[in-house]
Design a protein around this motif. Sequence first.
Motif, PDB file in Angstrom:
ATOM      1  N   LEU A 203       2.129   0.799   7.639  1.00 24.67           N
ATOM      2  CA  LEU A 203       0.991   1.667   7.915  1.00 24.67           C
ATOM      3  C   LEU A 203       0.144   1.859   6.662  1.00 24.67           C
ATOM      4  CD1 LEU A 203      -0.453   3.476   9.955  1.00 24.67           C
ATOM      5  CD2 LEU A 203       1.093   5.314   9.303  1.00 24.67           C
ATOM      6  N   THR A 204       0.783   2.078   5.531  1.00 24.40           N
ATOM      7  CA  THR A 204       0.068   2.237   4.258  1.00 24.40           C
ATOM      8  C   THR A 204      -0.741   0.995   3.940  1.00 24.40           C
ATOM      9  OG1 THR A 204       1.813   3.698   3.447  1.00 24.40           O
ATOM     10  CG2 THR A 204       0.354   2.753   1.804  1.00 24.40           C
ATOM     11  N   SER A 205      -0.172  -0.153   4.157  1.00 28.20           N
ATOM     12  CA  SER A 205      -0.873  -1.408   3.912  1.00 28.20           C
ATOM     13  C   SER A 205      -2.113  -1.526   4.789  1.00 28.20           C
ATOM     14  CB  SER A 205       0.066  -2.584   4.164  1.00 28.20           C
ATOM     15  OG  SER A 205      -0.626  -3.794   4.049  1.00 28.20           O
ATOM     16  N   GLN A 206      -1.982  -1.148   6.043  1.00 29.98           N
ATOM     17  CA  GLN A 206      -3.124  -1.212   6.951  1.00 29.98           C
ATOM     18  C   GLN A 206      -4.213  -0.221   6.548  1.00 29.98           C
ATOM     19  OE1 GLN A 206      -1.914  -0.922  11.035  1.00 29.98           O
ATOM     20  NE2 GLN A 206      -0.811  -2.871  10.985  1.00 29.98           N
ATOM     21  N   ILE A 207      -3.814   0.945   6.086  1.00 32.38           N
ATOM     22  CA  ILE A 207      -4.792   1.943   5.637  1.00 32.38           C
ATOM     23  C   ILE A 207      -5.545   1.427   4.420  1.00 32.38           C
ATOM     24  CG2 ILE A 207      -5.056   4.240   4.617  1.00 32.38           C
ATOM     25  CD1 ILE A 207      -2.679   5.095   6.438  1.00 32.38           C
ATOM     26  N   GLN A 208      -4.831   0.811   3.495  1.00 31.35           N
ATOM     27  CA  GLN A 208      -5.471   0.266   2.294  1.00 31.35           C
ATOM     28  C   GLN A 208      -6.462  -0.844   2.644  1.00 31.35           C
ATOM     29  OE1 GLN A 208      -1.968  -0.741   0.048  1.00 31.35           O
ATOM     30  NE2 GLN A 208      -2.078   1.149  -1.149  1.00 31.35           N
ATOM     31  N   ASP A 209      -6.222  -1.539   3.736  1.00 28.84           N
ATOM     32  CA  ASP A 209      -7.093  -2.636   4.148  1.00 28.84           C
ATOM     33  C   ASP A 209      -8.308  -2.187   4.957  1.00 28.84           C
ATOM     34  OD1 ASP A 209      -5.427  -4.413   2.888  1.00 28.84           O
ATOM     35  OD2 ASP A 209      -4.337  -4.984   4.702  1.00 28.84           O
ATOM     36  N   LEU A 210      -8.416  -0.889   5.216  1.00 25.55           N
ATOM     37  CA  LEU A 210      -9.591  -0.421   5.958  1.00 25.55           C
ATOM     38  C   LEU A 210     -10.850  -0.793   5.193  1.00 25.55           C
ATOM     39  CD1 LEU A 210      -8.467   3.118   7.178  1.00 25.55           C
ATOM     40  CD2 LEU A 210      -8.915   1.117   8.589  1.00 25.55           C
TER      41      LEU A 210
END
Length: 73
Positions: A6-13
């Motif tokens: 989830l953190t990785s996906q947030i960083q990729d926003l």
Amino acid sequence: MPLAELTSQIQDLPKKIDKLRLMQFLATELVKEEDANFFVANQEYAARAPYNCSEAANVLMNLRPTKQQEPNG
């Protein structure tokens, strides 16, 4: 979904506004869990502004020279 994923996906926003919207969503969800009456959707809330606070401004202005005169420690 694991937190790391989830953190990785947030960083990729792609946009900062999306991250801000996520923060708003999470804050709203936390408030809902704590107190259902704390925040009401589509409700207007008063925003306080420091107008007509000349007394507080004078106190701060009077402190300013005092702070400048203190030796650097």
